[in-house]
Every structure is written in C-alpha cells, then in structure tokens.
Write a protein that holds these residues in place. Sequence first.
Motif, PDB file in Angstrom:
ATOM      1  N   LEU A 178      -2.171  -5.065  -8.403  1.00 58.43           N
ATOM      2  CA  LEU A 178      -1.251  -4.770  -7.299  1.00 58.43           C
ATOM      3  C   LEU A 178      -1.926  -4.023  -6.158  1.00 58.43           C
ATOM      4  O   LEU A 178      -1.756  -4.373  -4.984  1.00 58.43           O
ATOM      5  N   VAL A 179      -2.699  -2.972  -6.471  1.00 56.49           N
ATOM      6  CA  VAL A 179      -3.267  -2.122  -5.415  1.00 56.49           C
ATOM      7  C   VAL A 179      -4.238  -2.894  -4.511  1.00 56.49           C
ATOM      8  O   VAL A 179      -4.141  -2.791  -3.275  1.00 56.49           O
ATOM      9  N   PRO A 180      -5.201  -3.663  -5.052  1.00 55.00           N
ATOM     10  CA  PRO A 180      -6.062  -4.441  -4.147  1.00 55.00           C
ATOM     11  C   PRO A 180      -5.276  -5.422  -3.278  1.00 55.00           C
ATOM     12  O   PRO A 180      -5.633  -5.641  -2.114  1.00 55.00           O
ATOM     13  N   ALA A 181      -4.200  -5.991  -3.835  1.00 54.70           N
ATOM     14  CA  ALA A 181      -3.383  -6.910  -3.037  1.00 54.70           C
ATOM     15  C   ALA A 181      -2.692  -6.166  -1.893  1.00 54.70           C
ATOM     16  O   ALA A 181      -2.587  -6.680  -0.773  1.00 54.70           O
ATOM     17  N   LEU A 182      -2.239  -4.940  -2.154  1.00 49.17           N
ATOM     18  CA  LEU A 182      -1.649  -4.127  -1.085  1.00 49.17           C
ATOM     19  C   LEU A 182      -2.699  -3.733  -0.053  1.00 49.17           C
ATOM     20  O   LEU A 182      -2.401  -3.635   1.142  1.00 49.17           O
ATOM     21  N   SER A 214       8.562   4.137   8.371  1.00 43.82           N
ATOM     22  CA  SER A 214       9.131   2.795   8.327  1.00 43.82           C
ATOM     23  C   SER A 214       8.194   1.819   7.632  1.00 43.82           C
ATOM     24  O   SER A 214       8.618   0.997   6.812  1.00 43.82           O
ATOM     25  N   VAL A 215       6.905   1.915   7.958  1.00 45.97           N
ATOM     26  CA  VAL A 215       5.908   1.042   7.325  1.00 45.97           C
ATOM     27  C   VAL A 215       5.846   1.306   5.825  1.00 45.97           C
ATOM     28  O   VAL A 215       5.771   0.377   5.010  1.00 45.97           O
ATOM     29  N   ARG A 216       5.898   2.581   5.445  1.00 41.55           N
ATOM     30  CA  ARG A 216       5.863   2.931   4.024  1.00 41.55           C
ATOM     31  C   ARG A 216       7.029   2.292   3.280  1.00 41.55           C
ATOM     32  O   ARG A 216       6.852   1.722   2.188  1.00 41.55           O
ATOM     33  N   GLU A 217       8.232   2.376   3.859  1.00 40.95           N
ATOM     34  CA  GLU A 217       9.400   1.790   3.212  1.00 40.95           C
ATOM     35  C   GLU A 217       9.279   0.276   3.120  1.00 40.95           C
ATOM     36  O   GLU A 217       9.661  -0.339   2.108  1.00 40.95           O
ATOM     37  N   GLN A 218       8.735  -0.359   4.175  1.00 39.41           N
ATOM     38  CA  GLN A 218       8.528  -1.806   4.143  1.00 39.41           C
ATOM     39  C   GLN A 218       7.554  -2.196   3.039  1.00 39.41           C
ATOM     40  O   GLN A 218       7.782  -3.176   2.313  1.00 39.41           O
ATOM     41  N   LEU A 219       6.473  -1.418   2.897  1.00 36.62           N
ATOM     42  CA  LEU A 219       5.476  -1.726   1.877  1.00 36.62           C
ATOM     43  C   LEU A 219       6.029  -1.506   0.474  1.00 36.62           C
ATOM     44  O   LEU A 219       5.732  -2.280  -0.445  1.00 36.62           O
ATOM     45  N   ILE A 220       6.822  -0.458   0.301  1.00 34.39           N
ATOM     46  CA  ILE A 220       7.422  -0.211  -1.020  1.00 34.39           C
ATOM     47  C   ILE A 220       8.363  -1.357  -1.382  1.00 34.39           C
ATOM     48  O   ILE A 220       8.350  -1.865  -2.514  1.00 34.39           O
ATOM     49  N   GLU A 221       9.173  -1.774  -0.408  1.00 35.10           N
ATOM     50  CA  GLU A 221      10.088  -2.891  -0.665  1.00 35.10           C
ATOM     51  C   GLU A 221       9.306  -4.155  -1.032  1.00 35.10           C
ATOM     52  O   GLU A 221       9.693  -4.904  -1.947  1.00 35.10           O
ATOM     53  N   LEU A 222       8.185  -4.380  -0.346  1.00 35.51           N
ATOM     54  CA  LEU A 222       7.342  -5.539  -0.639  1.00 35.51           C
ATOM     55  C   LEU A 222       6.710  -5.413  -2.020  1.00 35.51           C
ATOM     56  O   LEU A 222       6.713  -6.371  -2.815  1.00 35.51           O
ATOM     57  N   ALA A 223       6.182  -4.223  -2.330  1.00 33.65           N
ATOM     58  CA  ALA A 223       5.518  -4.011  -3.618  1.00 33.65           C
ATOM     59  C   ALA A 223       6.496  -4.148  -4.776  1.00 33.65           C
ATOM     60  O   ALA A 223       6.125  -4.611  -5.866  1.00 33.65           O
ATOM     61  N   GLU A 224       7.753  -3.758  -4.561  1.00 28.56           N
ATOM     62  CA  GLU A 224       8.756  -3.850  -5.622  1.00 28.56           C
ATOM     63  C   GLU A 224       8.976  -5.299  -6.066  1.00 28.56           C
ATOM     64  O   GLU A 224       9.367  -5.549  -7.215  1.00 28.56           O
ATOM     65  N   ARG A 225       8.689  -6.232  -5.178  1.00 29.97           N
ATOM     66  CA  ARG A 225       8.877  -7.637  -5.527  1.00 29.97           C
ATOM     67  C   ARG A 225       7.798  -8.139  -6.484  1.00 29.97           C
ATOM     68  O   ARG A 225       7.940  -9.204  -7.084  1.00 29.97           O
ATOM     69  N   ARG A 226       6.699  -7.350  -6.619  1.00 31.97           N
ATOM     70  CA  ARG A 226       5.614  -7.738  -7.523  1.00 31.97           C
ATOM     71  C   ARG A 226       5.306  -6.680  -8.574  1.00 31.97           C
ATOM     72  O   ARG A 226       4.500  -6.920  -9.479  1.00 31.97           O
ATOM     73  N   ALA A 227       5.904  -5.492  -8.467  1.00 33.24           N
ATOM     74  CA  ALA A 227       5.610  -4.405  -9.397  1.00 33.24           C
ATOM     75  C   ALA A 227       6.597  -4.427 -10.564  1.00 33.24           C
ATOM     76  O   ALA A 227       7.650  -5.063 -10.502  1.00 33.24           O
ATOM     77  N   ALA A 228       6.237  -3.694 -11.624  1.00 35.81           N
ATOM     78  CA  ALA A 228       7.107  -3.620 -12.795  1.00 35.81           C
ATOM     79  C   ALA A 228       8.382  -2.841 -12.492  1.00 35.81           C
ATOM     80  O   ALA A 228       9.448  -3.181 -12.980  1.00 35.81           O
TER      81      ALA A 228
END
Length: 202
Positions: free
Chosen positions: A89-93, A130-144
């Motif tokens: 996940l982290v390298p993809a982010l 705002s960017v942080r929230e966008q990234l968290i929302e995006l990461a949630e789609r691939r994170a456990a």
Amino acid sequence: MSIANTAGEGRRERKKQQTRQALHEAALRLVEEQGLDGTTIEQICEAVDVSPRTFFNYFPSKAAAALKLPESGAGGEVVERFLRARGELVPALCEVVGSSMDEGMDRHRIKQLLIRRPELLPAFSQWMGSVREQLIELAERRAADHDEAVRAVSLVLAAMNVLVHTRTTPDRPGAARLLQALDGLVQVRGARMSDPDSSLEA
C-alpha cells in the motif's frame, strides 16, 4: 475521435493551462507586493483580463492562486492506476503523491513564499488537510481498515514533509524520493541520544 477534434481538445487544454499559469503569476506578484489582505480577486482578474467567474474555475481563493495549489492530491489517471495496483500500500501511495511532485509542484518555492508571507499559511494548511482526507479516502478503498489507511497516508505525508525541508536535487521520480525519505524516517526510529555528559565537555 477525429484528428481535428483531438487537436481542438489539445489547444483547449493548453489554453486552460496558460490561463491558470497567468492567474497564478498575477496573484503571486500582487500578493508579494501588496500582501494578501491588500490584494483582491478583481485585481488579479484585471491583470489577466478574465472575469471573477473564470478565476473560480481555476482556484478557490486568491491564496490558492498565489501558491498555485492543485485542486486535489492526484489526477484521475493516477487514481485509476492506484486502484488497479497490486502489492504494498505505502509504495502505491508514494506513486500517487509523487505524481504531483513530478508535475512541477515546487514545494521549496511554496515554503519560501510561506516564510515571506505567513498570512498564506492558513490556506496552505487547509489545502494539506483536504489532500490528507482525499488520500485517506482513497487508501481505504485498498486498505484492510480505516486505521491502516490513516497510518499509511501519515507515513507518506511525513516523508513529503521531510523532502520539503531538505534541499535535494529532483533527479529521480517523486515516488522514489518519497520512499527514500520514508526509509530514513523508519531508520531514525532506532537512533539513540548522545551522552548528555559529552555535550557538556564540548
């Protein structure tokens, strides 16, 4: 799609980028000369010969225009690649965040501008949130789970912060530099403090 239509879209996109750059340059010049409070959106628009309505198609505020902040942390194609990616996940982010660095977002210039004009800091902080929230929302789609997404995004943004405060030559893709900075953050976890007596002897 015909060649003519493709060429027309290319011209429209170039014109949009030229208008955005012109608005940024006008906002930056006026804010540096007059300060944020002394600058109006009307003055910025007058300098570029566009309407306030056009201005808001490119930037949400005069501070965002002066800082040239993008609307989001990543474009559509980058997001699609992330959602199709396999592996860690982290390298993809890092690929997602690094894309904005590769597209010319000059974080060192932004840092210097914030030092000269600290009144721009609230707008920058709001954008980063705002960017942080966008990234968290995006990461949630691939994170456990949510907590895993928050930790992964926090690591990547911490690495970006390291790069902002480090003068490095951008001779490699942004994702690679983020991963190196992230590795440094992990390594410093085991750093030990020097002997307090040694500092007294120096």
